[in-house]
Scaffold this active site. Sequence first.
Site, PDB file in Angstrom:
ATOM      1  N   PHE A  91      58.449  15.799  84.757  1.00  0.00           N
ATOM      2  CA  PHE A  91      57.210  16.483  85.116  1.00  0.00           C
ATOM      3  C   PHE A  91      57.144  17.845  84.458  1.00  0.00           C
ATOM      4  CE2 PHE A  91      56.053  13.857  88.805  1.00  0.00           C
ATOM      5  CZ  PHE A  91      57.270  13.313  89.194  1.00  0.00           C
ATOM      6  N   ASP A  92      55.962  18.227  84.022  1.00  0.00           N
ATOM      7  CA  ASP A  92      55.699  19.618  83.686  1.00  0.00           C
ATOM      8  C   ASP A  92      55.514  20.336  85.027  1.00  0.00           C
ATOM      9  OD1 ASP A  92      52.728  21.321  82.580  1.00  0.00           O
ATOM     10  OD2 ASP A  92      54.808  22.024  82.478  1.00  0.00           O
TER      11      ASP A  92
END
Lengths: 218, 343
Positions: free
Chosen positions: B195-196
């Site tokens: 995930f960012d």
Amino acid sequence: MVSTIQNTDVKQKEADRAVVVAVTSRAVFDCGVDDGDEVCEVGVAFPLLQVLQRVNERLEISRFCFSSEEDFTESLLKNNVHLFLTTDRDEAAQASQKGVFSALLNEKVASSEQLRVVFCEDAVIRTDTEPPSASQDAAQSFWAQLGEMRRRFGVLDSPLSLLLLTSRGGRESCGAALQTLRSRGLNMDEAYCLAGAPRSPILSLLRPHFLLINHLED
Amino acid sequence: MSQNNEDTLTARGPDLTSISELKPSTPTRKPKPPKPENATTITIGISAQVLFNMEKEQQGLEDYIKYQVEHETQPFSPGPAFSFIKALEAVNTQLKELYPDSEELFDVVLMTNNHPYIGLRLINTINHHQLFIERFCMTGGNSPIGYLKAYHTNLYLSSDPDKVREALEEGIAAATVFTPEKITEVSDTQLRVAFDGDGVLFSDESERIFKAHGLEKFLEYEKKHENKPLEHGPLKGFLEALEKLQKKFYDKGQRMDCPIRTYLVTSRGAHSSGNRALKTLQSWGLEIDEAFFLAGAPKGPILEKIRPHIFFDDKMSYVEEAVEIGTVACHVPYGISQGPAPK
């Protein structure tokens, strides 16, 4: 006593191919206390009739026949009704026993632009080996006509939409249902396989005018 | 007349004779699918277009239908999200071994905009690839968003950015899947999700400051608010769901070789701005496995090392970077990164 009113403004074409739908007048007009002179309110079946009219306009067939009386089943049979719609469960049971394919109307309808019919899984697959009864023949006849009617419209922008909903089974039973329907000339517009998930959220989304299934206890 | 909702719709009709002779091929053993009304099930809505490689409609609808029906027994080949879904099923298998009575599993629902004429080909494809998908929606052109809500969907993946945007607006975690030219091989024993941070797990509040006032002001602001948790972003719920399942493995002594691993790949640096991110996760009770604070460096090299089954970012530039090195990257069209500031 039978009292049949024919709408003479409308011409009946291809009488032998017509799908005859009877709707109890109590569902069409909500008359409340019978005042005699007052114009009735629209009833729950009104949007359905609007939709049927829309389908009919595209088919260029028009016939409406209203019949209201105590022993209505005779009248249904005499008029060769393929599908009887009512909001009264007892009326539906009575008609069905006499061999008339019946359905209960969705009281919370529903589109007045497109007639939406949902086929439930167990209405499609035969679960036992009983010999076909009069009402089974009535059902088959109705389905064949529905399929034929649907084929007259294109894939897109049809005033009639056929939906498959398989509640209990997984993809195998949905696949079998799709094949059975196809073998009967019925091509679905939408299909939903729930595999055990609850039905009501989907039904309130699909907004069908009526559902076709086997057993009322479902 | 007191009838329940379901009863008002039923028809008293008999069965019809079934003449189905050409049954689709079936697998030998079918597990019972989890029930979505169970709050602990994690429902993934996946578009058929990203699960499989489906031909695009070019000839016109009627010809397309004919083609699909003619090729009904030919399974579609795997699409970009295929490995991800296979990995979810592998996790399910292991969870069922450890907790035979539990319903806390991934539940995959196949969504397609197509008409059911493609249904048999899709079912044959699912059988061929031995996937455990039992639920689907063929909406015949209608928007799937209402159905996503009806099925309590925790994550929706599609190739159609408009549908993804619509889902996000309805509060459903969603992302647009992009396909690498050559997909990097991924683990088949461990599901890896990357995930960012901002705009994905976290809201875009800090990104707004960065965009409006520049890097220095951003760093100053983050330092000042280091202990103030960020607001949650669209995929926070999905991370939470993953961690709930991870905990089930930990409880059975499988922490080191847990079949699920989570990664944070952020442009924040390993100083105050990174701290704020970690503290926010902590405040939410979340413990991401590995965190990479790149301080603006490219994400490609790290992703190449991690080899996630799927990577979520709100910036197209990073999505493109990831796709270039063979990662299945998904764009989350959320927040200020998508365009000029509103108002």
